[in-house]
Each structure stands twice: as C-alpha cells, then as structure tokens.
Design an enzyme around this catalytic site. Structure first.
Site, PDB file in Angstrom:
ATOM      1  N   TRP A 222       0.825   7.513   5.888  1.00 32.19           N
ATOM      2  CA  TRP A 222       1.321   6.341   5.140  1.00 32.19           C
ATOM      3  C   TRP A 222       0.236   5.299   4.902  1.00 32.19           C
ATOM      4  O   TRP A 222       0.440   4.356   4.140  1.00 32.19           O
ATOM      5  CB  TRP A 222       2.480   5.696   5.913  1.00 32.19           C
ATOM      6  CG  TRP A 222       3.805   6.337   5.659  1.00 32.19           C
ATOM      7  CD1 TRP A 222       4.044   7.519   5.008  1.00 32.19           C
ATOM      8  CD2 TRP A 222       5.088   5.828   6.048  1.00 32.19           C
ATOM      9  NE1 TRP A 222       5.392   7.784   4.975  1.00 32.19           N
ATOM     10  CE2 TRP A 222       6.050   6.757   5.606  1.00 32.19           C
ATOM     11  CE3 TRP A 222       5.512   4.699   6.729  1.00 32.19           C
ATOM     12  CZ2 TRP A 222       7.417   6.578   5.822  1.00 32.19           C
ATOM     13  CZ3 TRP A 222       6.875   4.512   6.954  1.00 32.19           C
ATOM     14  CH2 TRP A 222       7.819   5.445   6.495  1.00 32.19           C
ATOM     15  N   LYS A 223      -0.898   5.415   5.612  1.00 30.12           N
ATOM     16  CA  LYS A 223      -1.955   4.404   5.525  1.00 30.12           C
ATOM     17  C   LYS A 223      -1.341   3.010   5.800  1.00 30.12           C
ATOM     18  O   LYS A 223      -0.424   2.916   6.628  1.00 30.12           O
ATOM     19  CB  LYS A 223      -2.665   4.494   4.163  1.00 30.12           C
ATOM     20  CG  LYS A 223      -3.142   5.932   3.886  1.00 30.12           C
ATOM     21  CD  LYS A 223      -4.031   6.068   2.686  1.00 30.12           C
ATOM     22  CE  LYS A 223      -4.408   7.532   2.489  1.00 30.12           C
ATOM     23  NZ  LYS A 223      -5.354   7.752   1.395  1.00 30.12           N
TER      24      LYS A 223
ATOM     25  N   GLU B 222     -11.505   6.973   4.900  1.00 28.39           N
ATOM     26  CA  GLU B 222     -11.374   5.509   4.806  1.00 28.39           C
ATOM     27  C   GLU B 222     -11.878   4.844   6.089  1.00 28.39           C
ATOM     28  O   GLU B 222     -12.480   3.776   6.049  1.00 28.39           O
ATOM     29  CB  GLU B 222      -9.912   5.135   4.507  1.00 28.39           C
ATOM     30  CG  GLU B 222      -9.551   5.501   3.067  1.00 28.39           C
ATOM     31  CD  GLU B 222      -8.083   5.814   2.836  1.00 28.39           C
ATOM     32  OE1 GLU B 222      -7.236   5.508   3.689  1.00 28.39           O
ATOM     33  OE2 GLU B 222      -7.784   6.398   1.769  1.00 28.39           O
TER      34      GLU B 222
ATOM     35  N   GLU C 230     -10.567  16.823   3.179  1.00 26.80           N
ATOM     36  CA  GLU C 230     -10.171  15.836   2.173  1.00 26.80           C
ATOM     37  C   GLU C 230     -11.413  15.420   1.386  1.00 26.80           C
ATOM     38  O   GLU C 230     -12.184  14.558   1.852  1.00 26.80           O
ATOM     39  CB  GLU C 230      -9.564  14.600   2.836  1.00 26.80           C
ATOM     40  CG  GLU C 230      -8.282  14.875   3.589  1.00 26.80           C
ATOM     41  CD  GLU C 230      -7.426  13.619   3.709  1.00 26.80           C
ATOM     42  OE1 GLU C 230      -6.251  13.694   3.359  1.00 26.80           O
ATOM     43  OE2 GLU C 230      -7.944  12.565   4.115  1.00 26.80           O
TER      44      GLU C 230
ATOM     45  N   SER D 265      -4.755  13.791  -3.374  1.00 29.81           N
ATOM     46  CA  SER D 265      -3.891  13.844  -4.549  1.00 29.81           C
ATOM     47  C   SER D 265      -2.971  15.068  -4.580  1.00 29.81           C
ATOM     48  O   SER D 265      -2.736  15.656  -5.636  1.00 29.81           O
ATOM     49  CB  SER D 265      -4.729  13.760  -5.835  1.00 29.81           C
ATOM     50  OG  SER D 265      -5.430  12.526  -5.880  1.00 29.81           O
TER      51      SER D 265
ATOM     52  N   GLY E 112      -1.107  11.501   1.201  1.00 25.83           N
ATOM     53  CA  GLY E 112      -1.127  10.042   1.165  1.00 25.83           C
ATOM     54  C   GLY E 112      -0.023   9.503   0.270  1.00 25.83           C
ATOM     55  O   GLY E 112       1.149   9.421   0.659  1.00 25.83           O
ATOM     56  N   GLY E 113      -0.387   9.139  -0.953  1.00 23.39           N
ATOM     57  CA  GLY E 113       0.554   8.501  -1.880  1.00 23.39           C
ATOM     58  C   GLY E 113       1.912   9.178  -1.989  1.00 23.39           C
ATOM     59  O   GLY E 113       2.956   8.507  -1.931  1.00 23.39           O
TER      60      GLY E 113
END
Ligand code: 13P
Length: 245
Positions: free
Chosen positions: A12-13, A92, A161, A206, A227-228
């Site tokens: 979820w970051k 990140e 990634e 992605s 992620g998103g």
C-alpha cells in the site's frame, strides 16, 4: 507458473486507511488460500489491527533489534503484532531513504532472525537497463544478501521490480521479466540448488488485472508485488485470481 504456491503481495506504500482495510479483508478472505497466498502490507500503524485470516506484512523494518533509533520498528515487534512478511530494499527505500545493499542485507538477517519472511526487492533503473547493466545490478543486489546469511533460508522471497516500471504504467514484457527471474534463480542455485527451486520470485511494476495473467504464466514468475492496483479491491482480487495456475 511452477509447483511453487503463487504469492501475491499488496504494497500500500503511504496510502490506504481503515475504510479500505475493512473493504479489503473480507474480499481477500474469500480467495482460495490453497491456490494462492496473499499478503497485505499496510503502513505500520494498521498492523496492530485485526486482519482475521489475512496475512500481514510490513513495508520496512529496522536492522537493529532495539535501542535509541527514533521512529524505527523492529522485526520482533512486527512478529508480536502478527506479521508474517516484511518487504525489504524496495527501490523507494533505496532511493529516498539511503538503504544500501549492506543495509538491506542487515535487515534481511534481522527479519529472518525474528522468524519472519523477507521479501527482498531488487531492480535496475532505466539508465542501467539502457546501458545493458541490468543483470550486473541484479546479481550484486542478490549476492549482497545471500553472502551475509549463514545459510540459505527456505523462508526467502525475492521480488524483481524494475525501477522504471514502478508507478509508471510501463510494465516489463514477459520476456524481459522472465530473463531476470531466470537469472535470479540461477544465482540462487549457486548457493543451494534445491532451495533455489522452491524460492518464490515475484514480479512488481505496474501489474494490473489486464497484464497479470500473462506475466504469471512465465515459468520463473511466482506471483506479484502490487502497488497502485492493490488499493482497489476489485483490481487486487482479480490479480490474485490470475495467479491461480
Ligand atoms: P505499482 O504497482 O504502483 O507500479 O508499484 C509497484 C511496487 O512498487 C510494488 O512494491
């Protein structure tokens, strides 16, 4: 996909809230855990909540076990609140929080020592891919972790990634991803052939419901780090379902 049980992990970051958690948990509980393993990595503050049957994961961890390290959370603490997995070395964290290969390796060791499963992220930048350095970068990142461990742990999970594919909408092609996954497994085989064959290597960058089935059909891609698309219940569950062989 091989006999390795597919694993799909939501990262979820710095996103999500209790409402999303309340929506996500029942949907994940309905998935067939014998066909696909799922993990929800929320921000730290939600990890003390009740997740029911859904596995909890953290997005980072301290390399130290205790002491004067303001703001840090130890692997033992994560274990205490019921975490099973920890994402380590996400690009990140490497880029924005100064995590070097050495720090990543120390965090992996601390995680394993606490009885948790590290999801070790590796990946090249766009510039490194363009200069044909992808496999060198990946090899260095994987070996810096493996070389510090006293023995190959059957708890390890890796995630490839490519930095240029994260949050950009640009996904690696199946061929690009499979080439790197195959190479990661070859590196792992030089440490222990049998354990390398059972180690799960996830793809992240992605991943969407539309591209996940094809990616997951590659021989050395054993699931995804999302992620998103993990912030949307329908998309994330569709990706999990696409990981079922
Ligand atoms: P996106 O799925 O948003 O590209 O993020 C991938 C990722 O960084 C998962 O850890």
């Amino acid at each position: 996909m091989s006999a390795r049980l597919p694993l799909v992990v939501a990262n979820w970051k710095l996103n999500g809230n209790r409402d999303l958690l309340a929506e996500m948990l029942p949907a994940l509980t309905e998935l067939d855990a014998s066909q696909v393993e799922t993990v929800l990595c929320t921000p730290f503050v939600y990890l003390g909540d009740e997740f029911g049957d859904v596995q909890k994961g953290a997005q980072s961890v301290a390399s130290q076990s205790s002491g004067a390290f303001t703001g840090e959370v130890s692997a033992q603490m994560l274990r205490e609140v019921g975490c099973h997995y920890v994402i380590i070395g996400h690009s990140e964290r490497r880029a924005m929080f100064g995590e070097t290969d050495n720090v990543v390796a120390q965090k992996v060791k601390a995680t394993l020592d606490a009885g948790l499963i590290p999801i070790v992220c590796v990946g090249e930048t766009e510039q490194e891919r363009e200069s044909d350095a992808t496999l060198d970068v990946i090899t260095k990142q994987v070996k810096s972790v493996m070389d510090i461990l006293p023995s190959f742990s059957d708890s390890l999970v890796f995630a490839y990634e490519p930095v240029w594919a994260i949050g950009t909408g640009k996904t690696a092609t199946c061929e690009q991803a499979e080439e790197v996954h195959y190479n990661i497994r070859q590196i792992l085989m030089s440490y222990n052939h049998e354990l390398a064959m059972s180690t799960r290597i996830l793809y992240g960058g992605s991943v969407k419901p539309e591209n996940s089935k094809e990616l997951f059909s590659s021989e050395n891609i054993d699931g995804g780090l999302i992620g998103g698309a993990s912030l949307d219940v329908e998309s994330f569950t569709a990706i999990c379902e696409n990981a079922v062989a």
